[in-house]
Motif scaffolding. Structure first.
Motif, PDB file in Angstrom:
ATOM      1  N   GLY A   6      -2.271  33.243  10.601  1.00 57.99           N
ATOM      2  CA  GLY A   6      -1.562  33.846   9.473  1.00 57.99           C
ATOM      3  C   GLY A   6      -0.273  33.147   9.099  1.00 57.99           C
ATOM      4  N   LYS A   7      -0.014  31.991   9.689  1.00 59.85           N
ATOM      5  CA  LYS A   7       1.213  31.257   9.378  1.00 59.85           C
ATOM      6  C   LYS A   7       0.960  30.270   8.243  1.00 59.85           C
ATOM      7  CE  LYS A   7       3.162  31.473  14.002  1.00 59.85           C
ATOM      8  NZ  LYS A   7       3.683  30.684  15.133  1.00 59.85           N
ATOM      9  N   ILE A   8       2.021  29.951   7.513  1.00 61.30           N
ATOM     10  CA  ILE A   8       1.934  28.998   6.406  1.00 61.30           C
ATOM     11  C   ILE A   8       1.910  27.585   6.994  1.00 61.30           C
ATOM     12  CG2 ILE A   8       3.071  28.144   4.330  1.00 61.30           C
ATOM     13  CD1 ILE A   8       4.437  30.927   4.167  1.00 61.30           C
ATOM     14  N   LEU A   9       0.958  26.773   6.565  1.00 58.33           N
ATOM     15  CA  LEU A   9       0.842  25.399   7.057  1.00 58.33           C
ATOM     16  C   LEU A   9       1.965  24.537   6.480  1.00 58.33           C
ATOM     17  CD1 LEU A   9      -2.997  24.848   6.755  1.00 58.33           C
ATOM     18  CD2 LEU A   9      -1.692  25.179   8.839  1.00 58.33           C
ATOM     19  N   PRO A  10       2.553  23.636   7.265  1.00 52.73           N
ATOM     20  CA  PRO A  10       3.646  22.789   6.767  1.00 52.73           C
ATOM     21  C   PRO A  10       3.142  21.717   5.798  1.00 52.73           C
ATOM     22  CG  PRO A  10       3.123  22.225   9.019  1.00 52.73           C
ATOM     23  CD  PRO A  10       2.314  23.433   8.689  1.00 52.73           C
ATOM     24  N   SER A  11       4.065  21.219   4.998  1.00 55.96           N
ATOM     25  CA  SER A  11       3.692  20.241   3.974  1.00 55.96           C
ATOM     26  C   SER A  11       3.284  18.903   4.566  1.00 55.96           C
ATOM     27  CB  SER A  11       4.848  20.039   2.996  1.00 55.96           C
ATOM     28  OG  SER A  11       5.976  19.563   3.679  1.00 55.96           O
ATOM     29  N   ARG A  12       3.724  18.585   5.787  1.00 59.03           N
ATOM     30  CA  ARG A  12       3.320  17.314   6.394  1.00 59.03           C
ATOM     31  C   ARG A  12       1.835  17.312   6.749  1.00 59.03           C
ATOM     32  NH1 ARG A  12       5.917  19.880  10.707  1.00 59.03           N
ATOM     33  NH2 ARG A  12       4.567  20.115  12.513  1.00 59.03           N
ATOM     34  N   GLN A  37       7.499  19.077  -2.151  1.00 59.02           N
ATOM     35  CA  GLN A  37       8.479  20.089  -1.750  1.00 59.02           C
ATOM     36  C   GLN A  37       8.536  21.249  -2.736  1.00 59.02           C
ATOM     37  OE1 GLN A  37      12.208  18.072  -1.295  1.00 59.02           O
ATOM     38  NE2 GLN A  37      11.950  17.884   0.912  1.00 59.02           N
ATOM     39  N   ASN A  38       8.522  20.936  -4.007  1.00 61.95           N
ATOM     40  CA  ASN A  38       8.602  21.972  -5.033  1.00 61.95           C
ATOM     41  C   ASN A  38       7.393  22.902  -4.959  1.00 61.95           C
ATOM     42  OD1 ASN A  38       9.455  23.407  -7.264  1.00 61.95           O
ATOM     43  ND2 ASN A  38       8.593  21.956  -8.724  1.00 61.95           N
ATOM     44  N   LYS A  39       6.214  22.337  -4.859  1.00 65.43           N
ATOM     45  CA  LYS A  39       4.994  23.147  -4.782  1.00 65.43           C
ATOM     46  C   LYS A  39       4.905  23.909  -3.459  1.00 65.43           C
ATOM     47  CE  LYS A  39       3.142  22.183  -8.740  1.00 65.43           C
ATOM     48  NZ  LYS A  39       2.792  23.173  -9.741  1.00 65.43           N
ATOM     49  N   LEU A  77       0.824  -1.195   0.000  1.00 60.56           N
ATOM     50  CA  LEU A  77       0.000   0.000   0.000  1.00 60.56           C
ATOM     51  C   LEU A  77       0.858   1.246   0.000  1.00 60.56           C
ATOM     52  CD1 LEU A  77      -2.516  -1.124   2.751  1.00 60.56           C
ATOM     53  CD2 LEU A  77      -2.889  -1.140   0.294  1.00 60.56           C
ATOM     54  N   LYS A  78       0.360   2.274  -0.673  1.00 64.04           N
ATOM     55  CA  LYS A  78       1.041   3.562  -0.653  1.00 64.04           C
ATOM     56  C   LYS A  78       0.461   4.355   0.514  1.00 64.04           C
ATOM     57  CE  LYS A  78       2.224   7.447  -3.574  1.00 64.04           C
ATOM     58  NZ  LYS A  78       1.999   8.120  -4.835  1.00 64.04           N
ATOM     59  N   PHE A  79       1.315   4.789   1.438  1.00 70.31           N
ATOM     60  CA  PHE A  79       0.839   5.398   2.663  1.00 70.31           C
ATOM     61  C   PHE A  79       0.519   6.879   2.497  1.00 70.31           C
ATOM     62  CE2 PHE A  79       3.098   1.689   4.277  1.00 70.31           C
ATOM     63  CZ  PHE A  79       2.093   1.141   5.042  1.00 70.31           C
ATOM     64  N   GLY A  80       1.328   7.615   1.756  1.00 69.08           N
ATOM     65  CA  GLY A  80       1.132   9.057   1.658  1.00 69.08           C
ATOM     66  C   GLY A  80       0.057   9.437   0.669  1.00 69.08           C
ATOM     67  N   ARG A  81      -0.472  10.633   0.857  1.00 63.37           N
ATOM     68  CA  ARG A  81      -1.443  11.143  -0.101  1.00 63.37           C
ATOM     69  C   ARG A  81      -0.695  11.833  -1.231  1.00 63.37           C
ATOM     70  NH1 ARG A  81      -5.093  14.828   3.560  1.00 63.37           N
ATOM     71  NH2 ARG A  81      -3.100  15.153   4.562  1.00 63.37           N
ATOM     72  N   SER A  82      -1.304  11.915  -2.389  1.00 66.24           N
ATOM     73  CA  SER A  82      -0.663  12.591  -3.506  1.00 66.24           C
ATOM     74  C   SER A  82      -0.841  14.101  -3.369  1.00 66.24           C
ATOM     75  CB  SER A  82      -1.264  12.110  -4.824  1.00 66.24           C
ATOM     76  OG  SER A  82      -2.632  12.432  -4.868  1.00 66.24           O
ATOM     77  N   CYS A  83       0.032  14.842  -4.003  1.00 66.68           N
ATOM     78  CA  CYS A  83       0.025  16.297  -3.910  1.00 66.68           C
ATOM     79  C   CYS A  83      -1.181  16.849  -4.671  1.00 66.68           C
ATOM     80  CB  CYS A  83       1.316  16.855  -4.483  1.00 66.68           C
ATOM     81  SG  CYS A  83       1.370  18.643  -4.521  1.00 66.68           S
ATOM     82  N   PRO A  84      -2.017  17.662  -4.015  1.00 69.17           N
ATOM     83  CA  PRO A  84      -3.191  18.205  -4.705  1.00 69.17           C
ATOM     84  C   PRO A  84      -2.851  19.274  -5.735  1.00 69.17           C
ATOM     85  CG  PRO A  84      -3.068  19.040  -2.471  1.00 69.17           C
ATOM     86  CD  PRO A  84      -1.990  18.015  -2.613  1.00 69.17           C
ATOM     87  N   LEU A  85      -1.666  19.870  -5.643  1.00 72.50           N
ATOM     88  CA  LEU A  85      -1.286  20.917  -6.590  1.00 72.50           C
ATOM     89  C   LEU A  85      -0.478  20.384  -7.764  1.00 72.50           C
ATOM     90  CD1 LEU A  85      -0.314  23.742  -4.084  1.00 72.50           C
ATOM     91  CD2 LEU A  85      -2.451  23.462  -5.309  1.00 72.50           C
ATOM     92  N   SER A  86      -0.054  19.122  -7.702  1.00 75.11           N
ATOM     93  CA  SER A  86       0.692  18.511  -8.798  1.00 75.11           C
ATOM     94  C   SER A  86      -0.198  17.629  -9.668  1.00 75.11           C
ATOM     95  CB  SER A  86       1.842  17.668  -8.244  1.00 75.11           C
ATOM     96  OG  SER A  86       2.737  18.479  -7.528  1.00 75.11           O
ATOM     97  N   ALA A  87      -1.426  17.430  -9.273  1.00 80.99           N
ATOM     98  CA  ALA A  87      -2.338  16.550 -10.011  1.00 80.99           C
ATOM     99  C   ALA A  87      -2.779  17.206 -11.319  1.00 80.99           C
ATOM    100  CB  ALA A  87      -3.549  16.226  -9.148  1.00 80.99           C
ATOM    101  N   LYS A  88      -3.410  16.398 -12.125  1.00 82.88           N
ATOM    102  CA  LYS A  88      -3.941  16.905 -13.389  1.00 82.88           C
ATOM    103  C   LYS A  88      -5.093  17.868 -13.102  1.00 82.88           C
ATOM    104  CE  LYS A  88      -5.046  15.074 -17.909  1.00 82.88           C
ATOM    105  NZ  LYS A  88      -5.345  13.868 -18.682  1.00 82.88           N
ATOM    106  N   ASP A  89      -5.201  18.925 -13.862  1.00 83.51           N
ATOM    107  CA  ASP A  89      -6.222  19.981 -13.699  1.00 83.51           C
ATOM    108  C   ASP A  89      -6.118  20.663 -12.338  1.00 83.51           C
ATOM    109  OD1 ASP A  89      -7.223  19.363 -16.230  1.00 83.51           O
ATOM    110  OD2 ASP A  89      -8.598  17.865 -15.415  1.00 83.51           O
ATOM    111  N   ARG A 146      -6.349  28.745   1.735  1.00 80.87           N
ATOM    112  CA  ARG A 146      -6.523  27.361   2.164  1.00 80.87           C
ATOM    113  C   ARG A 146      -5.279  26.840   2.880  1.00 80.87           C
ATOM    114  NH1 ARG A 146      -8.053  24.097  -3.026  1.00 80.87           N
ATOM    115  NH2 ARG A 146      -7.255  22.456  -1.682  1.00 80.87           N
ATOM    116  N   TYR A 147      -4.109  27.416   2.577  1.00 77.97           N
ATOM    117  CA  TYR A 147      -2.850  26.934   3.124  1.00 77.97           C
ATOM    118  C   TYR A 147      -2.259  27.879   4.159  1.00 77.97           C
ATOM    119  CZ  TYR A 147      -3.360  23.660  -0.659  1.00 77.97           C
ATOM    120  OH  TYR A 147      -3.842  22.693  -1.496  1.00 77.97           O
ATOM    121  N   ILE A 148      -3.082  28.767   4.722  1.00 76.89           N
ATOM    122  CA  ILE A 148      -2.668  29.664   5.798  1.00 76.89           C
ATOM    123  C   ILE A 148      -3.520  29.337   7.024  1.00 76.89           C
ATOM    124  CG2 ILE A 148      -2.514  32.062   6.540  1.00 76.89           C
ATOM    125  CD1 ILE A 148      -2.215  32.869   3.661  1.00 76.89           C
TER     126      ILE A 148
END
Length: 90
Positions: free
Chosen positions: A59-65, A71-73, A27-39, A53-55
């Motif tokens: 007013g702080k930026i939410l971490p990627s975890r 990482q790129n996005k 099984l793949k444990f992590g979720r896929s990146c919502p900003l790298s997906a198609k459309d 949505r990501y603040i």
């Protein structure tokens, strides 16, 4: 007597536990990146609806975890949020 005490604290490793270590996970444990997906929406400092949505409430930026963004996005997103904060959009 000292040797008996040491043996009690050790964990017993059996054949079955060693097998589990070397098996590939099915099984793949992590979720896929919502900003790298198609459309996916483009990360831009003018897209305030996306940035909010990501603040957090403070007013702080939410971490990627938490947001499961790659990482790129995450770098693009944080620079866009900072730019929008400087311009007073967020």
């Amino acid at each position: 007597m000292k040797r008996d005490k040491r043996k009690k604290g050790r964990k017993k490793t059996g054949f079955q536990s060693k097998l589990i270590l070397f098996q590939k996970p099915d099984l793949k444990f992590g979720r896929s990146c919502p900003l790298s997906a198609k459309d996916a929406p483009v990360v831009d400092y003018k897209n305030i609806k996306l940035l909010k949505r990501y603040i957090s409430d403070t007013g702080k930026i939410l971490p990627s975890r938490i947001t499961s963004i790659s990482q790129n996005k995450q770098r693009q997103l944080s620079s866009a949020i900072k730019k929008a904060k400087i311009l007073g959009l967020v």
